[in-house]
Write an enzyme that holds these catalytic residues in place. Structure first.
Site, mmCIF file in Angstrom:
data_model
loop_
_atom_site.group_PDB
_atom_site.id
_atom_site.type_symbol
_atom_site.label_atom_id
_atom_site.label_comp_id
_atom_site.label_asym_id
_atom_site.label_seq_id
_atom_site.Cartn_x
_atom_site.Cartn_y
_atom_site.Cartn_z
ATOM 1 N N SER A 51 1.060 -1.135 -0.396
ATOM 2 C CA SER A 51 0.484 0.005 0.302
ATOM 3 C C SER A 51 0.844 1.460 -0.158
ATOM 4 O O SER A 51 1.790 1.459 0.828
ATOM 5 C CB SER A 51 -1.140 0.096 1.621
ATOM 6 O OG SER A 51 -1.061 1.244 1.416
ATOM 7 N N TYR A 68 -1.022 -1.216 10.315
ATOM 8 C CA TYR A 68 -1.506 -1.361 9.161
ATOM 9 C C TYR A 68 -0.688 -1.483 7.866
ATOM 10 O O TYR A 68 0.637 -2.219 7.581
ATOM 11 C CB TYR A 68 -2.636 -0.976 8.265
ATOM 12 C CG TYR A 68 -3.060 -0.698 7.297
ATOM 13 C CD1 TYR A 68 -3.103 -2.504 6.768
ATOM 14 C CD2 TYR A 68 -2.620 -0.146 6.178
ATOM 15 C CE1 TYR A 68 -3.740 -2.409 5.191
ATOM 16 C CE2 TYR A 68 -3.792 -0.514 5.404
ATOM 17 C CZ TYR A 68 -3.822 -1.894 4.410
ATOM 18 O OH TYR A 68 -3.628 -2.323 2.984
ATOM 19 N N LYS A 82 2.504 -4.576 5.872
ATOM 20 C CA LYS A 82 2.179 -4.318 5.036
ATOM 21 C C LYS A 82 4.276 -3.833 4.521
ATOM 22 O O LYS A 82 4.812 -4.656 4.131
ATOM 23 C CB LYS A 82 2.092 -2.835 3.975
ATOM 24 C CG LYS A 82 0.026 -2.894 3.869
ATOM 25 C CD LYS A 82 0.075 -3.941 3.793
ATOM 26 C CE LYS A 82 -0.816 -4.470 2.664
ATOM 27 N NZ LYS A 82 -2.223 -5.884 2.555
HETATM 28 P P1 NAD Z 1 -10.819 -6.059 1.524
HETATM 29 O O1 NAD Z 1 -10.866 -6.201 2.393
HETATM 30 O O2 NAD Z 1 -12.361 -6.269 0.227
HETATM 31 O O3 NAD Z 1 -10.198 -7.964 0.695
HETATM 32 C C1 NAD Z 1 -9.539 -9.000 1.545
HETATM 33 C C2 NAD Z 1 -9.948 -10.007 1.288
HETATM 34 O O4 NAD Z 1 -9.408 -10.726 2.475
HETATM 35 C C3 NAD Z 1 -11.399 -10.112 1.345
HETATM 36 O O5 NAD Z 1 -12.580 -10.762 1.304
HETATM 37 C C4 NAD Z 1 -10.985 -10.674 3.367
HETATM 38 O O6 NAD Z 1 -12.470 -11.888 3.656
HETATM 39 C C5 NAD Z 1 -10.015 -11.591 3.107
HETATM 40 N N1 NAD Z 1 -9.678 -11.763 4.378
HETATM 41 C C6 NAD Z 1 -8.493 -11.444 4.693
HETATM 42 N N2 NAD Z 1 -8.074 -11.428 6.236
HETATM 43 C C7 NAD Z 1 -8.009 -13.405 5.870
HETATM 44 C C8 NAD Z 1 -7.771 -14.304 5.733
HETATM 45 N N3 NAD Z 1 -6.716 -13.799 7.078
HETATM 46 N N4 NAD Z 1 -7.551 -15.334 5.283
HETATM 47 C C9 NAD Z 1 -7.993 -15.444 4.646
HETATM 48 N N5 NAD Z 1 -8.856 -14.816 3.860
HETATM 49 C C10 NAD Z 1 -9.203 -13.187 4.405
HETATM 50 O O7 NAD Z 1 -9.854 -5.513 1.146
HETATM 51 P P2 NAD Z 1 -9.302 -4.691 -0.882
HETATM 52 O O8 NAD Z 1 -9.483 -3.044 -0.973
HETATM 53 O O9 NAD Z 1 -9.685 -5.987 -1.850
HETATM 54 O O10 NAD Z 1 -8.109 -5.182 -0.673
HETATM 55 C C11 NAD Z 1 -6.792 -6.355 -0.630
HETATM 56 C C12 NAD Z 1 -5.786 -6.274 -0.269
HETATM 57 O O11 NAD Z 1 -4.962 -4.736 -0.942
HETATM 58 C C13 NAD Z 1 -5.400 -5.690 0.820
HETATM 59 O O12 NAD Z 1 -3.894 -6.808 1.566
HETATM 60 C C14 NAD Z 1 -5.438 -4.659 1.662
HETATM 61 O O13 NAD Z 1 -4.431 -3.478 2.386
HETATM 62 C C15 NAD Z 1 -4.453 -3.689 0.709
HETATM 63 N N6 NAD Z 1 -4.836 -2.732 -0.168
HETATM 64 C C16 NAD Z 1 -5.815 -2.080 -0.213
HETATM 65 C C17 NAD Z 1 -6.147 -0.523 -0.254
HETATM 66 C C18 NAD Z 1 -7.897 -0.611 -0.921
HETATM 67 O O14 NAD Z 1 -7.942 0.908 -0.771
HETATM 68 N N7 NAD Z 1 -8.823 -1.211 -1.139
HETATM 69 C C19 NAD Z 1 -4.885 -0.071 -0.714
HETATM 70 C C20 NAD Z 1 -3.581 0.008 -0.556
HETATM 71 C C21 NAD Z 1 -3.587 -1.980 -0.558
HETATM 72 C C1 UD1 Z 2 -7.079 5.537 3.519
HETATM 73 C C2 UD1 Z 2 -5.786 4.615 4.363
HETATM 74 C C3 UD1 Z 2 -4.850 4.005 3.501
HETATM 75 C C4 UD1 Z 2 -5.531 3.842 2.622
HETATM 76 C C5 UD1 Z 2 -6.549 3.862 2.139
HETATM 77 C C6 UD1 Z 2 -6.912 3.243 0.565
HETATM 78 C C7 UD1 Z 2 -6.357 6.555 6.516
HETATM 79 C C8 UD1 Z 2 -5.614 7.441 8.053
HETATM 80 N N1 UD1 Z 2 -5.044 5.692 6.041
HETATM 81 O O1 UD1 Z 2 -6.652 6.857 2.911
HETATM 82 O O2 UD1 Z 2 -3.628 3.827 4.916
HETATM 83 O O3 UD1 Z 2 -4.561 2.409 2.013
HETATM 84 O O4 UD1 Z 2 -7.211 4.844 2.616
HETATM 85 O O5 UD1 Z 2 -8.122 2.184 1.492
HETATM 86 O O6 UD1 Z 2 -7.517 5.732 7.049
HETATM 87 N N2 UD1 Z 2 -11.936 12.655 3.064
HETATM 88 C C9 UD1 Z 2 -13.193 13.430 3.269
HETATM 89 N N3 UD1 Z 2 -14.341 12.640 3.887
HETATM 90 C C10 UD1 Z 2 -14.269 11.216 4.636
HETATM 91 C C11 UD1 Z 2 -13.914 10.254 3.351
HETATM 92 C C12 UD1 Z 2 -12.835 10.479 3.477
HETATM 93 O O7 UD1 Z 2 -13.057 13.963 3.383
HETATM 94 O O8 UD1 Z 2 -15.970 10.867 4.222
HETATM 95 C C13 UD1 Z 2 -10.790 12.217 2.340
HETATM 96 C C14 UD1 Z 2 -9.640 12.605 3.691
HETATM 97 O O9 UD1 Z 2 -9.465 13.336 4.420
HETATM 98 C C15 UD1 Z 2 -8.939 12.210 2.144
HETATM 99 C C16 UD1 Z 2 -9.144 11.735 1.557
HETATM 100 O O10 UD1 Z 2 -10.787 12.175 1.511
HETATM 101 O O11 UD1 Z 2 -8.469 13.672 1.659
HETATM 102 C C17 UD1 Z 2 -9.049 10.616 0.934
HETATM 103 O O12 UD1 Z 2 -9.648 9.748 2.391
HETATM 104 P P1 UD1 Z 2 -9.480 7.982 1.887
HETATM 105 O O13 UD1 Z 2 -10.393 7.394 0.616
HETATM 106 O O14 UD1 Z 2 -10.308 7.394 3.760
HETATM 107 O O15 UD1 Z 2 -8.236 6.985 1.534
HETATM 108 P P2 UD1 Z 2 -7.053 7.849 2.375
HETATM 109 O O16 UD1 Z 2 -7.015 8.742 3.247
HETATM 110 O O17 UD1 Z 2 -6.102 8.211 1.627
#
Ligand code: NAD
Ligand code: UD1
Length: 335
Positions: free
Chosen positions: A124, A148, A152
Site C-alpha cells: 500500500s 496497518y 505491509k
Molecule cells: P477487501 O477487504 O475487500 O479484501 C480482502 C479480502 O481478504 C476479503 O475478502 C477478506 O475476507 C479476505 N481475508 C482477510 N483476511 C483473511 C485471512 N486471514 N484468510 C483468508 N481471507 C482473508 O480489501 P481490498 O480492498 O480488496 O484489499 C486487498 C488487499 O489490498 C489488502 O491486502 C489491502 O490491505 C490491500 N490494499 C487495499 C487498498 C484499498 O484501498 N482497497 C489500498 C492499498 C492496499
Molecule cells: C485511507 C487509509 C490508507 C489506505 C487508503 C485506501 C487512513 C488514514 N488511511 O487513506 O492507509 O491505503 O484509505 O484504502 O485511513 N475524506 C473526507 N471525508 C470522508 C472520507 C475521506 O473528506 O468521509 C478525505 C480524506 O481526508 C482524504 C481523502 O478523502 O483526504 C481520501 O480518503 P480515504 O478514501 O479514506 O483514503 P486515504 O485517506 O488516502
C-alpha cells in the site's frame, strides 16, 4: 497458469480474478469471507462465464493452505488477503499483525515447500507515510505511521529477505494508491460494511440518499484548494497492473507503485462525480481526520518502464462506474 488468489472474494481480488480468467488463467481463490461474500465469486463466474475454484479457508491456517497446494499445481500466488482499516488497526494491533503478517509468513513457507516461486504481494502507498510527493519506490526506510502500514512494510521485508536467500524466488511488491470504481457490468464493486471510511463509497451513499451529506475532513491543507489530495485509480486498471506484474515477473524483488500519477482533491472528486453522473453531493467542511496527510500520489515511471503498464481510466470514468455499482447494490443483494 494456475494462480492462487488469496483474498480473491474481496474488492480488488474479484476484479483481478475477472481479468485473470479473461486472460485464460486458471484461478483458485482462498478467502475466509471476513470482509466479503461468497456471492462475489458467483458474480465473477457470471461476468466471465468461466469456472473458478473457491476455498473458504483462513490463510493463517497452514494446514488448510497445504491442502490447496496438494490439490492443485500452483504456478503463482497473488496475496490480497488482509485486514485494511487503518483506524481499526490502531485499536486492534494484535489482530492486524497476526492476520496480515502471519498469513504472509505461512503462505511464503508453503510456497517454498512446494517450489512455487512466483509471488505477488498487495502492499500500500501507506508505507510511504507523510513524505514528499510524488512517492517513489526507492524511498527507504519506510516511515509507516500505523499498525496497518507496518504490517505491509513487515511483509515486504519478509518477502525481500526470503528472495535474497532463495535465488529462484520472484516477488513483486505492488504499492496501491487509492482504488475506486467498479467493473463496467455493475455486478461487482466496493460494498463496505457499515458507514464507509473511504471517500468514494461515502460519496456514492450520499448520492443515493443513504447518508445525508459528506463531511470533508479539513480545507486547510497545503493543496490546490485546501482539501486532501489522493491518487485515485480505477480498480480495473489496478487489476490489469497485476497481470502486467505477473507477465513480467523475474527472479528477485521488484517494487512498483500502482497509481495514475495524478492527484485529485476531495472537492475536485465531488465535482467530477457530480458532472459524470448528474447527481448533487451535499457536503460540509469539518475538522481534519486525525492521521490524514495533505497529499499522496505516485511516481509511476517504473511501472510504465518495466511493466509496460499505465492506468487508462480517468476520474470521470471512475465516478461513473462507482455510481453504476452503487445503484445496483440492493438488487444484487436480494438475488
Ligand atoms: P477487501 O477487504 O475487500 O479484501 C480482502 C479480502 O481478504 C476479503 O475478502 C477478506 O475476507 C479476505 N481475508 C482477510 N483476511 C483473511 C485471512 N486471514 N484468510 C483468508 N481471507 C482473508 O480489501 P481490498 O480492498 O480488496 O484489499 C486487498 C488487499 O489490498 C489488502 O491486502 C489491502 O490491505 C490491500 N490494499 C487495499 C487498498 C484499498 O484501498 N482497497 C489500498 C492499498 C492496499
Ligand atoms: C485511507 C487509509 C490508507 C489506505 C487508503 C485506501 C487512513 C488514514 N488511511 O487513506 O492507509 O491505503 O484509505 O484504502 O485511513 N475524506 C473526507 N471525508 C470522508 C472520507 C475521506 O473528506 O468521509 C478525505 C480524506 O481526508 C482524504 C481523502 O478523502 O483526504 C481520501 O480518503 P480515504 O478514501 O479514506 O483514503 P486515504 O485517506 O488516502
Amino acid at each position: 497458469m494456475n494462480i492462487l488468489v488469496t483474498g480473491g472474494a474481496g474488492y480488488i481480488g474479484v476484479h483481478t480474478c475477472v481479468v485473470l480468467l479473461e486472460k485464460g488463467h486458471t484461478v483458485i481463490v482462498a478467502d475466509n469471507l471476513c470482509n466479503s461474500k461468497a456471492d462475489s465469486i458467483n458474480k465473477v463466474r457470471q461476468i466471465t462465464r468461466k469456472e473458478i475454484t473457491f476455498y473458504n479457508i483462513d490463510v493463517t491456517d497452514e494446514q488448510a493452505l497445504e491442502t490447496i497446494f496438494l490439490q492443485h499445481k500452483i504456478d503463482s500466488v497473488i496475496h490480497f488477503a488482509g485486514l485494511k482499516a487503518v483506524g481499526e488497526s490502531v485499536k486492534l494491533p494484535l489482530d492486524y499483525y497476526f492476520n496480515n503478517v502471519v498469513s504472509t509468513l505461512l503462505l511464503a513457507k508453503v510456497c517454498l515447500k512446494h517450489q512455487v516461486n512466483r509471488f505477488i504481494f498487495s502492499s500500500s502507498a501507506t508505507v510511504y507515510g507523510n513524505n514528499t510527493v510524488p512517492f517513489v519506490e526507492t524511498l527507504d526506510p519506510l516511515p509507516t505511521t500505523n499498525p496497518y502500514g507496518e504490517t505491509k512494510a513487515m511483509s515486504e521485508r519478509v518477502l525481500t529477505d526470503i528472495a535474497r536467500t532463495n535465488p529462484s524466488f520472484s516477488v513483486s511488491l505492488l504499492r496501491y494508491f487509492n482504488p475506486i470504481g467498479a467493473h463496467q457490468s455493475g455486478l461487482i464493486g466496493e460494498d463496505p460494511n457499515g458507514i464507509p471510511n473511504n471517500l468514494m463509497p461515502y460519496i456514492t451513499q450520499v448520492a443515493k440518499g443513504k447518508l445525508e451529506k459528506l463531511m470533508v475532513f479539513g480545507n486547510d491543507f497545503f493543496t490546490v484548494d485546501g482539501t486532501g489530495v489522493r491518487d485515485y485509480i480505477h480498480v480495473m486498471d489496478l487489476a490489469e497492473g497485476h497481470v502486467a506484474a505477473l507477465d513480467n515477473l523475474t527472479e528477485g524483488v521488484h517494487i512498483y507503485n500502482l497509481g495514475t500519477g495524478q492527484g485529485t482533491s476531495v472537492l475536485q472528486l465531488i465535482e467530477a462525480f457530480e458532472e459524470a453522473n448528474g447527481v448533487g453531493i451535499p457536503y460540509e467542511i469539518v475538522d481534519r481526520r486525525p492521521g490524514d496527510i495533505a497529499s499522496s500520489y505516485a511516481n509511476v515511471l517504473k511501472a510504465k518502464r518495466e511493466l509496460g503498464w499505465i492506468a487508462k481510466h480517468n476520474i470521470k470514468a471512475m465516478c461513473r462506474d462507482a455510481w453504476r455499482f452503487e445503484k445496483n447494490i440492493e438488487q444484487l443483494r436480494v438475488r
